[in-house]
Design a protein around this motif. Structure first.
Motif, PDB file in Angstrom:
ATOM      1  N   GLY A 197      -0.497   8.588  -5.191  1.00 51.70           N
ATOM      2  CA  GLY A 197       0.743   8.487  -4.344  1.00 51.70           C
ATOM      3  C   GLY A 197       0.575   7.944  -2.646  1.00 51.70           C
ATOM      4  N   GLY A 198      -1.004   8.133  -2.361  1.00 50.99           N
ATOM      5  CA  GLY A 198      -1.400   7.667  -0.876  1.00 50.99           C
ATOM      6  C   GLY A 198      -2.899   7.666  -0.757  1.00 50.99           C
ATOM      7  N   PHE A 199      -2.830   7.688   0.492  1.00 46.41           N
ATOM      8  CA  PHE A 199      -4.271   7.553   0.975  1.00 46.41           C
ATOM      9  C   PHE A 199      -5.019   8.932   1.102  1.00 46.41           C
ATOM     10  CE2 PHE A 199      -2.911   3.548   2.266  1.00 46.41           C
ATOM     11  CZ  PHE A 199      -3.882   2.751   2.423  1.00 46.41           C
TER      12      PHE A 199
ATOM     13  N   VAL B 252       0.944  -1.310   0.064  1.00 52.01           N
ATOM     14  CA  VAL B 252       0.000   0.008  -0.026  1.00 52.01           C
ATOM     15  C   VAL B 252       1.020   1.314   0.047  1.00 52.01           C
ATOM     16  CG1 VAL B 252      -2.005  -0.956   1.027  1.00 52.01           C
ATOM     17  CG2 VAL B 252       0.025  -0.093   2.496  1.00 52.01           C
ATOM     18  N   PRO B 253       0.427   2.417  -0.655  1.00 53.07           N
ATOM     19  CA  PRO B 253       1.239   3.428  -0.574  1.00 53.07           C
ATOM     20  C   PRO B 253       1.251   4.359   0.654  1.00 53.07           C
ATOM     21  CG  PRO B 253      -0.743   3.940  -1.774  1.00 53.07           C
ATOM     22  CD  PRO B 253      -0.692   2.565  -1.260  1.00 53.07           C
ATOM     23  N   LEU B 254       2.454   4.351   1.504  1.00 53.79           N
ATOM     24  CA  LEU B 254       2.550   5.007   2.558  1.00 53.79           C
ATOM     25  C   LEU B 254       3.876   6.215   2.440  1.00 53.79           C
ATOM     26  CD1 LEU B 254       1.975   2.164   5.150  1.00 53.79           C
ATOM     27  CD2 LEU B 254       0.176   3.985   4.285  1.00 53.79           C
ATOM     28  N   PRO B 255       3.647   6.851   1.570  1.00 51.00           N
ATOM     29  CA  PRO B 255       4.906   7.847   1.367  1.00 51.00           C
ATOM     30  C   PRO B 255       5.269   9.028   2.443  1.00 51.00           C
ATOM     31  CG  PRO B 255       2.944   8.656   0.216  1.00 51.00           C
ATOM     32  CD  PRO B 255       2.435   7.244   0.759  1.00 51.00           C
ATOM     33  N   ASN B 256       4.153   9.049   3.130  1.00 53.29           N
ATOM     34  CA  ASN B 256       4.403   9.950   4.240  1.00 53.29           C
ATOM     35  C   ASN B 256       4.440   9.411   5.799  1.00 53.29           C
ATOM     36  OD1 ASN B 256       4.614  12.341   2.708  1.00 53.29           O
ATOM     37  ND2 ASN B 256       2.268  12.345   2.477  1.00 53.29           N
ATOM     38  N   VAL B 257       4.499   7.859   5.664  1.00 52.02           N
ATOM     39  CA  VAL B 257       4.356   6.959   6.875  1.00 52.02           C
ATOM     40  C   VAL B 257       5.644   6.059   6.898  1.00 52.02           C
ATOM     41  CG1 VAL B 257       3.067   5.685   8.326  1.00 52.02           C
ATOM     42  CG2 VAL B 257       1.862   7.542   7.138  1.00 52.02           C
ATOM     43  N   THR B 258       6.439   6.124   7.906  1.00 50.38           N
ATOM     44  CA  THR B 258       7.375   5.058   7.881  1.00 50.38           C
ATOM     45  C   THR B 258       7.636   4.338   9.210  1.00 50.38           C
ATOM     46  OG1 THR B 258       8.951   6.946   6.891  1.00 50.38           O
ATOM     47  CG2 THR B 258      10.049   4.922   7.939  1.00 50.38           C
ATOM     48  N   ALA B 259       7.651   3.004   8.896  1.00 48.69           N
ATOM     49  CA  ALA B 259       7.606   2.002  10.169  1.00 48.69           C
ATOM     50  C   ALA B 259       8.890   2.204  11.005  1.00 48.69           C
ATOM     51  CB  ALA B 259       7.306   0.612   9.734  1.00 48.69           C
ATOM     52  N   ALA B 260       8.844   2.248  12.183  1.00 49.39           N
ATOM     53  CA  ALA B 260       9.908   2.525  13.169  1.00 49.39           C
ATOM     54  C   ALA B 260      10.210   1.454  14.285  1.00 49.39           C
ATOM     55  CB  ALA B 260       9.717   4.057  13.666  1.00 49.39           C
TER      56      ALA B 260
ATOM     57  N   GLY C 222      -2.713  17.783  -7.605  1.00 48.17           N
ATOM     58  CA  GLY C 222      -1.698  17.691  -8.371  1.00 48.17           C
ATOM     59  C   GLY C 222      -0.112  18.084  -7.683  1.00 48.17           C
ATOM     60  N   ALA C 223      -0.462  18.693  -6.692  1.00 46.66           N
ATOM     61  CA  ALA C 223       1.017  18.901  -5.959  1.00 46.66           C
ATOM     62  C   ALA C 223       1.539  17.931  -5.046  1.00 46.66           C
ATOM     63  CB  ALA C 223       0.561  20.080  -4.943  1.00 46.66           C
ATOM     64  N   THR C 224       0.677  16.819  -4.621  1.00 45.84           N
ATOM     65  CA  THR C 224       1.400  16.016  -3.770  1.00 45.84           C
ATOM     66  C   THR C 224       0.807  14.547  -4.401  1.00 45.84           C
ATOM     67  OG1 THR C 224      -0.619  15.885  -2.606  1.00 45.84           O
ATOM     68  CG2 THR C 224       1.344  17.169  -1.696  1.00 45.84           C
TER      69      THR C 224
ATOM     70  N   CYS D   5       0.911  -8.098  25.164  1.00 49.49           N
ATOM     71  CA  CYS D   5       1.958  -8.960  24.653  1.00 49.49           C
ATOM     72  C   CYS D   5       3.152  -8.082  23.901  1.00 49.49           C
ATOM     73  CB  CYS D   5       1.190  -9.788  23.419  1.00 49.49           C
ATOM     74  SG  CYS D   5      -0.484 -10.488  23.908  1.00 49.49           S
ATOM     75  N   ALA D   6       4.304  -8.964  23.763  1.00 51.98           N
ATOM     76  CA  ALA D   6       5.346  -8.360  22.912  1.00 51.98           C
ATOM     77  C   ALA D   6       4.793  -7.684  21.526  1.00 51.98           C
ATOM     78  CB  ALA D   6       6.371  -9.432  22.679  1.00 51.98           C
ATOM     79  N   THR D   7       5.446  -6.857  21.243  1.00 47.19           N
ATOM     80  CA  THR D   7       4.931  -5.886  19.881  1.00 47.19           C
ATOM     81  C   THR D   7       6.174  -5.430  19.275  1.00 47.19           C
ATOM     82  OG1 THR D   7       3.129  -5.001  21.133  1.00 47.19           O
ATOM     83  CG2 THR D   7       3.803  -3.938  19.380  1.00 47.19           C
ATOM     84  N   HIS D   8       6.143  -5.318  18.014  1.00 52.75           N
ATOM     85  CA  HIS D   8       7.423  -5.288  17.199  1.00 52.75           C
ATOM     86  C   HIS D   8       7.654  -4.164  16.084  1.00 52.75           C
ATOM     87  CE1 HIS D   8       8.102  -9.349  18.367  1.00 52.75           C
ATOM     88  NE2 HIS D   8       6.649  -9.632  18.377  1.00 52.75           N
ATOM     89  N   ASN D   9       6.900  -3.212  16.006  1.00 56.83           N
ATOM     90  CA  ASN D   9       7.186  -2.084  15.287  1.00 56.83           C
ATOM     91  C   ASN D   9       6.021  -1.000  15.430  1.00 56.83           C
ATOM     92  OD1 ASN D   9       5.959  -3.865  12.799  1.00 56.83           O
ATOM     93  ND2 ASN D   9       5.329  -1.704  12.543  1.00 56.83           N
ATOM     94  N   SER D  10       6.544   0.444  15.501  1.00 58.68           N
ATOM     95  CA  SER D  10       5.887   1.538  15.501  1.00 58.68           C
ATOM     96  C   SER D  10       5.674   2.022  14.081  1.00 58.68           C
ATOM     97  CB  SER D  10       6.037   2.335  16.498  1.00 58.68           C
ATOM     98  OG  SER D  10       5.971   1.778  17.735  1.00 58.68           O
ATOM     99  N   PHE D  11       5.132   3.463  14.104  1.00 52.67           N
ATOM    100  CA  PHE D  11       5.073   4.176  12.862  1.00 52.67           C
ATOM    101  C   PHE D  11       5.354   5.797  13.311  1.00 52.67           C
ATOM    102  CE2 PHE D  11       2.173   0.461  12.374  1.00 52.67           C
ATOM    103  CZ  PHE D  11       2.598   0.050  11.059  1.00 52.67           C
ATOM    104  N   ASN D  12       5.867   6.403  12.324  1.00 56.14           N
ATOM    105  CA  ASN D  12       6.131   7.678  12.541  1.00 56.14           C
ATOM    106  C   ASN D  12       4.500   8.465  12.535  1.00 56.14           C
ATOM    107  OD1 ASN D  12       6.151   7.714   9.585  1.00 56.14           O
ATOM    108  ND2 ASN D  12       6.221   9.864   9.595  1.00 56.14           N
ATOM    109  N   ASN D  13       4.322   9.639  13.292  1.00 57.73           N
ATOM    110  CA  ASN D  13       2.945   9.936  13.435  1.00 57.73           C
ATOM    111  C   ASN D  13       2.247  10.384  11.810  1.00 57.73           C
ATOM    112  OD1 ASN D  13       2.599   9.420  16.113  1.00 57.73           O
ATOM    113  ND2 ASN D  13       3.474  11.345  16.423  1.00 57.73           N
ATOM    114  N   PRO D  14       1.280   9.669  11.398  1.00 57.62           N
ATOM    115  CA  PRO D  14       1.206  10.068   9.735  1.00 57.62           C
ATOM    116  C   PRO D  14       0.086  11.267  10.032  1.00 57.62           C
ATOM    117  CG  PRO D  14      -0.447   8.341  10.956  1.00 57.62           C
ATOM    118  CD  PRO D  14       0.642   8.710  12.019  1.00 57.62           C
ATOM    119  N   PRO D  15      -0.029  11.649   8.583  1.00 56.17           N
ATOM    120  CA  PRO D  15      -0.887  13.012   8.222  1.00 56.17           C
ATOM    121  C   PRO D  15      -2.309  12.461   8.150  1.00 56.17           C
ATOM    122  CG  PRO D  15       0.468  12.251   6.285  1.00 56.17           C
ATOM    123  CD  PRO D  15       0.773  11.403   7.321  1.00 56.17           C
ATOM    124  N   ALA D  16      -3.090  13.647   7.885  1.00 54.47           N
ATOM    125  CA  ALA D  16      -4.366  12.953   7.632  1.00 54.47           C
ATOM    126  C   ALA D  16      -4.438  12.706   6.157  1.00 54.47           C
ATOM    127  CB  ALA D  16      -5.485  14.448   7.606  1.00 54.47           C
ATOM    128  N   PRO D  17      -5.315  11.386   5.916  1.00 51.32           N
ATOM    129  CA  PRO D  17      -6.403  11.056   6.743  1.00 51.32           C
ATOM    130  C   PRO D  17      -6.512  10.065   7.836  1.00 51.32           C
ATOM    131  CG  PRO D  17      -6.607   9.876   4.720  1.00 51.32           C
ATOM    132  CD  PRO D  17      -5.169  10.747   4.587  1.00 51.32           C
TER     133      PRO D  17
END
Length: 398
Positions: free
Chosen positions: A234-236, A164-172, A343-345, A197-209
């Motif tokens: 390019g994304g959601f 899925v397109p997550l250009p502004n979201v990075t797993a961390a 068109g900008a993004t 339970c044990a958990t394995h990754n987070s995400f940087n805080n995403p933009p709207a929506p």
């Protein structure tokens, strides 16, 4: 009694106006499949909440992409059914499964099992590569209304979510413990569920929506979601489109029109910089007919109408405009499509369609209280009906 002309379609199609309705996406660093299948009731309860949300009331089967049985076992433990399981390590088997049919989703949701680097989960790097290769099909599925749930990417978080397109979201990297945020609490998520339970990754805080269902101790998002969304270039995006024709049936060459509505399900205004409408063959734009939220004429090139500018779709609101067309001179079933983009993004990209039947008509008089119809066949295959009124005996005596 005067005749009333009524348009009647010859061989018309009862097809509703098409519209993007929006779907639900959730991604989490929790390996819910491993822990729920292992009997952890809090993780099963959390899994059920997110699965129900992405299914969005649909009773179609769930498609589980799982190189093993943890996900299917967990779904059974959570009371989710029916489930179709496919091994994504087998590219041929995965590619043989169509996600949509005739423009509609074949499944209520697609769920990807957690990555094997969680320490016992199922999907491998081969699974990830094969799933990511079908990114275009996931987009089509989601925009048709099917939900998506992506479980833990763990140590392969940099590539796991690429279907899925997550250009502004990075797993961390993850930093427990976790705190439920208001959107998660609204769904019924509890602290016990997110911290069981044990958990394995987070995400940087995403933009709207996107919204955040829970955060980790470093302030990063642990589970993210986009509700009532679609996937653009390019994304959601939170903008969905609907389109309706003024008249579902039109005479050849007659004037008709379309109403286009862009609805924003998000919490922030959404910019739109271009709206393009592809007219059916033989249809033409009526100059000066654009009204509503847009009042300027579009540029017209090869049957494509393009409104350019900066149009804002308000948060939890809509942008609606209308324009007129002349129908084709040829009879048939015609579908019109519209697309709106930022068109900008290149993030917001939504589309919708609406049909019009161009058909010959019959002139039909209003039915009298009594009398017998007389039919005359005119040139061109037209049928004209009229009624000869007969005297009522009682009225004649009065």
């Amino acid at each position: 009694m005067a005749a009333a002309a009524v348009a009647v379609a010859i061989g018309s199609h009862a097809v509703p106006a098409g519209a993007a309705t929006g779907a639900n996406f959730i991604a989490t660093g929790h390996d819910m499949d491993l822990h729920c299948s292992g009997g952890e009731t809090n993780e099963c309860a959390y899994l059920k909440i997110v699965v129900d949300k992405v299914r969005n009331g649909s009773t179609l089967p769930i498609l589980a992409l799982d190189h093993g049985s943890e996900l299917t076992d967990a779904l059974a433990a959570a009371g989710e059914a029916p489930v179709t399981s496919v091994d994504p390590d087998d590219a041929a088997a995965l590619n043989a499964v169509a996600f949509t049919a005739a423009g509609a989703p074949k499944f209520s949701a697609i769920i990807t099992a957690s990555d094997s680097t969680c320490g016992g989960c199922d999907n491998t790097t081969t699974s990830i590569a094969n799933i990511n290769a079908r990114a275009g099909d996931f987009k089509t599925f989601f925009n048709a209304g099917g939900g998506i749930l992506a479980l833990a990417g763990a140590d392969d978080r940099g590539t796991y979510y690429n279907f899925v397109p997550l250009p502004n979201v990075t797993a961390a990297a993850v930093s427990p413990p976790f705190t439920v945020q208001p959107p998660g609490a609204t769904l019924g998520v509890t602290d016990a569920m997110v911290n069981c339970c044990a958990t394995h990754n987070s995400f940087n805080n995403p933009p709207a929506p996107f919204v955040i269902l829970e955060s980790d101790s470093a302030g990063l998002a642990e589970t993210i979601a986009a509700f009532g969304a679609s996937i653009g270039g390019g994304g959601f995006t939170s903008v969905v489109a609907t389109k309706t024709a003024d008249k579902a049936v039109a005479l050849p060459g007659a004037t008709d029109g379309y109403t286009v509505t862009l609805t924003n399900t998000g919490t922030a205004a959404a910019p739109v910089t271009s709206i393009s409408d592809t007219l059916p063959a033989g249809f033409t734009y009526v100059s000066g007919s654009t009204t509503g939220g847009i009042t300027t004429d579009p540029a017209v090139a090869a049957g494509v109408l393009t409104w350019s500018g900066t149009f804002s779709v308000p948060a939890a609101g809509a942008l609606t405009f209308h324009f007129g067309v002349h129908a084709s001179l040829a009879t048939g079933h015609y579908t019109n499509s519209v697309a709106a983009t930022d068109g900008a993004t290149a993030v917001a990209s939504v589309s919708a369609t609406a049909p019009i039947d161009v058909a010959t008509t019959v002139a039909t008089p209003a039915f009298p209280v009594e009398g017998l119809p007389i039919a005359l066949v005119l040139g061109g295959g037209m049928l004209f009906l009229f009624w000869r009124r007969r005297s009522h005996p009682q009225l004649a005596r009065d």
